[in-house]
Design an enzyme around this catalytic site. Structure first.
Site, mmCIF file in Angstrom:
data_model
loop_
_atom_site.group_PDB
_atom_site.id
_atom_site.type_symbol
_atom_site.label_atom_id
_atom_site.label_comp_id
_atom_site.label_asym_id
_atom_site.label_seq_id
_atom_site.Cartn_x
_atom_site.Cartn_y
_atom_site.Cartn_z
ATOM 1 N N LYS A 1 0.816 -1.214 0.000
ATOM 2 C CA LYS A 1 0.000 0.000 0.000
ATOM 3 C C LYS A 1 0.849 1.263 0.000
ATOM 4 O O LYS A 1 2.045 1.246 0.300
ATOM 5 C CB LYS A 1 -0.970 -0.013 1.189
ATOM 6 N N ARG B 1 -3.476 -10.171 5.119
ATOM 7 C CA ARG B 1 -4.063 -10.152 3.772
ATOM 8 C C ARG B 1 -3.011 -9.585 2.823
ATOM 9 O O ARG B 1 -2.615 -8.421 2.951
ATOM 10 C CB ARG B 1 -5.332 -9.307 3.769
#
Length: 274
Positions: free
Chosen positions: A221, A255
């Site tokens: 991210k 995740r």
């Protein structure tokens, strides 16, 4: 910490890996890579062989300012992907990344085991009823607004305190409907600045007060690559560092896009912690 996935009890007291498989043309990291059956089968098989306990399928990109996708189109993308994976890997536990109740319903009826909702019911008031009716594990993420507006909604007085209240209210509602298996996701990158993401990670053990498993989704991210001044493609090492920190804070599910590295991270973490 057991969750019931289609009759299979999964023990989350030992952290697990959830592999990300996006069947979208526009996800921030892997958009467009898995558009046909062969690509989907190959990637699902790779993640399962590398040790993924779950595969998280998404058919609507939730990146900031993501384009709108109709409910019909989302279902038409997700259902065939579920069918083809379960045809080749019938024991796979599939999580569906959606905030729409109709998509959740269609996915569960096709064989999905978990619903992963970035909005925790905020964007579809029928979602909690679907989860209760089908009695599947439910991942509730913290977010404000929607993917198109969330990055303008980052004004908090005390972000962690407000998130704890948010989750407490969601858990209360879920319990009132008889929903048993709940997982919390702090929502890194969703309605949070880079500094806020790191504050939430630093204090993430606070969410353990709710006595529910916590999922950490930091994989590749912008909180990583903007800090390191590189790109999502170069953010694997940074992902591993933050995944390790998340484990020390009590994360029970990682995740990730890169399953092998996350499994290794958990293996070494477990070795240190006996």
């Amino acid at each position: 910490m057991l969750i019931n996935c289609k009759g299979q009890l999964v023990d989350l007291s030992i952290p697990k890996v959830m592999g990300i498989l996006n069947v979208t043309p526009n996800s921030f990291f892997d958009g467009g890579k898995y558009k046909n059956e062969d690509d989907i089968i190959s990637q699902a098989g790779k993640m399962l062989s590398e040790g993924a306990a779950f595969i998280d399928l998404g058919a609507y990109s939730s990146k900031p300012s993501a384009e709108f996708v109709t409910e019909k189109e989302e279902i038409e993308r997700i259902v065939p992907a579920i069918e083809v994976i379960l045809k080749h890997f019938p024991d796979a536990l599939l999580s569906i990344d959606t905030f729409r109740a109709a998509v959740a319903k269609a996915s569960i009826e096709t064989g999905a085991a978990i619903i992963n909702d970035i909005a925790a019911g905020e964007l579809d008031d029928k979602m909690f009823d679907i989860i209760a009716n089908y009695n599947v594990p439910y991942i509730m993420m913290h977010m404000r607004g929607n993917p198109q507006t969330m990055q303008s909604l980052t004004n908090y007085e005390d972000i962690v305190k407000e998130m704890l209240f948010y989750f407490s209210e969601k858990v209360k509602k879920a319990r009132s409907l008889g929903i048993n298996d709940l997982i919390l996701d702090p929502g890194f990158g969703f309605a949070k600045t880079t500094d806020q993401n790191y504050e939430v990670l630093q204090k993430m053990e606070v969410f353990n007060l709710l006595e529910l498993p916590v999922l950490a989704g930091v994989s590749r991210k912008s909180m990583i690559y903007k800090t390191l001044n590189n790109s999502a493609q170069e953010a694997l090492n940074g992902t591993t560092v933050l995944n390790t920190i998340a484990l020390t804070k009590g994360a029970k599910i990682l995740r990730v896009h890169d399953v092998k590295e996350a499994v290794e991270c958990i293996t070494l973490f477990n070795k240190i912690n006996g």
